[in-house]
Design an enzyme around this catalytic site. Structure first.
Site, short mmCIF file in Angstrom:
data_model
loop_
_atom_site.label_atom_id
_atom_site.label_comp_id
_atom_site.label_asym_id
_atom_site.label_seq_id
_atom_site.Cartn_x
_atom_site.Cartn_y
_atom_site.Cartn_z
N HIS A 179 0.83 -1.21 0.00
CA HIS A 179 0.00 0.00 0.00
C HIS A 179 0.86 1.25 0.00
CE1 HIS A 179 -2.64 -2.87 2.45
NE2 HIS A 179 -3.40 -2.60 1.39
N GLN B 83 -8.42 -6.94 -10.83
CA GLN B 83 -9.04 -5.68 -10.39
C GLN B 83 -8.61 -4.52 -11.28
OE1 GLN B 83 -9.59 -4.56 -6.12
NE2 GLN B 83 -7.77 -3.36 -6.47
#
Ligand code: AMP
Length: 281
Positions: free
Chosen positions: A37, A154
């Site tokens: 992240h 995704q």
């Protein structure tokens, strides 16, 4: 760094930045932040004036028997980590803020990018992902939006959605950040037992093997059987899928040709891990 909990505060903050001509980068996450992240956030910080990170465990993308309730959460730690890499706005809404009681609108991306792999194994998952990401795009109106290659399918779904719905943001795909032994970083890695954690390295090892054996024109089914055999013979796990697909459309392929993705989903006990690699031959 400011922390906002409501859509109204987020919109107001972003409107102010836009008025000042600031370039905004968006990093959507479900929190329990790790280096993967943070790599997205760092990329955004170095290429935008303002970085907005969202932390929201989106109930709509979890199936009824999945890990929504027990998904790891640690907001205090996330706040410190986000601030340490230069995030300017942290958006931490609760479910009621994102989905009002009478909520009734969902984004359904159809076709080859959602019909296979995780789309097939996790019905409704990408409907939830597309819906929440679309909402975030509308709230923030980011110039650039950052996603990890870790969730390859995704990225294909989001790409399809922004093209189809004329969403004005530039999608940036960041490389997979891995542990020293090759395991892709994931918030779900904390679920693994010590033994499973060691054995889970077989995923990245199988990607390495794929890179070695894949040649133009090779039969995809044969390669996938070989890789599946390799995985189950080295670890106590259950394969959800091992597939080679077209790297853009995710359509099925008989032979390796052009840009292809090898996508894996494997259960270690109840923990489902995914990984992938893209090659162009
Ligand atoms: P998540 O919180 O799992 O929904 O992930 C939020 C974003 O971080 C998604 O775009 C992921 O693809 C990305 N991400 C998760 N793990 C990694 C990783 N190991 N390397 C790079 N990006 C990642």
């Amino acid at each position: 760094m400011i922390i906002v909990y409501t859509k109204k505060d987020l919109i107001n903050a972003c409107n102010e930045y836009k008025k000042d001509g600031k370039k905004i980068g968006l990093v959507p996450t479900m929190g329990y932040l790790h280096e993967g992240h943070l790599s997205l956030a760092k990329e955004s910080v170095s290429n935008n004036d303002i970085t907005v990170m969202s932390i929201f465990v989106n109930p709509v993308q979890f199936g009824p028997n999945e890990d929504f309730e027990k998904y790891p959460r640690d907001t205090e730690r996330d706040i410190k980590l986000a601030e340490s890499v230069g995030v300017d706005v942290l958006f931490c809404p609760d479910a009621g803020e994102m989905y009002v009681e009478e909520y009734a609108t969902y984004v359904n991306v159809e076709g080859s990018v959602t019909e296979c792999l995780c789309g097939e194994k996790r019905p409704g998952h990408f409907r939830g992902v597309a819906t929440v990401v679309c909402k975030l795009f509308n709230l923030v109106r980011p110039d650039n939006s950052y996603f990890g290659q870790k969730d390859y399918q995704q990225t294909r779904v989001i790409n399809r959605m922004i093209e189809d719905l004329d969403i004005q943001t530039n999608i940036v795909i960041c490389p997979i950040v891995r542990e020293c032994d090759g395991l892709a970083k994931s918030s779900r890695n904390v679920y693994l037992t010590e033994k499973q954690r060691i054995e889970a390295v077989i995923l990245s090892k199988s990607l390495e093997l794929f890179r070695k054996i894949a040649v133009k024109g090779a039969e995809t089914e044969k390669i996938c059987s070989q890789l599946s055999e390799f995985i189950v013979s080295h670890a106590e796990c259950k394969i959800d899928y091992v597939e080679i697909r077209n790297g853009e459309s995710l359509e099925k392929l008989d032979i390796v040709d052009g840009k292809v993705v090898l996508a894996l989903a494997v259960y270690f006990g109840a923990t489902r891990l995914i990984d992938n690699c893209v090659i162009d031959l």
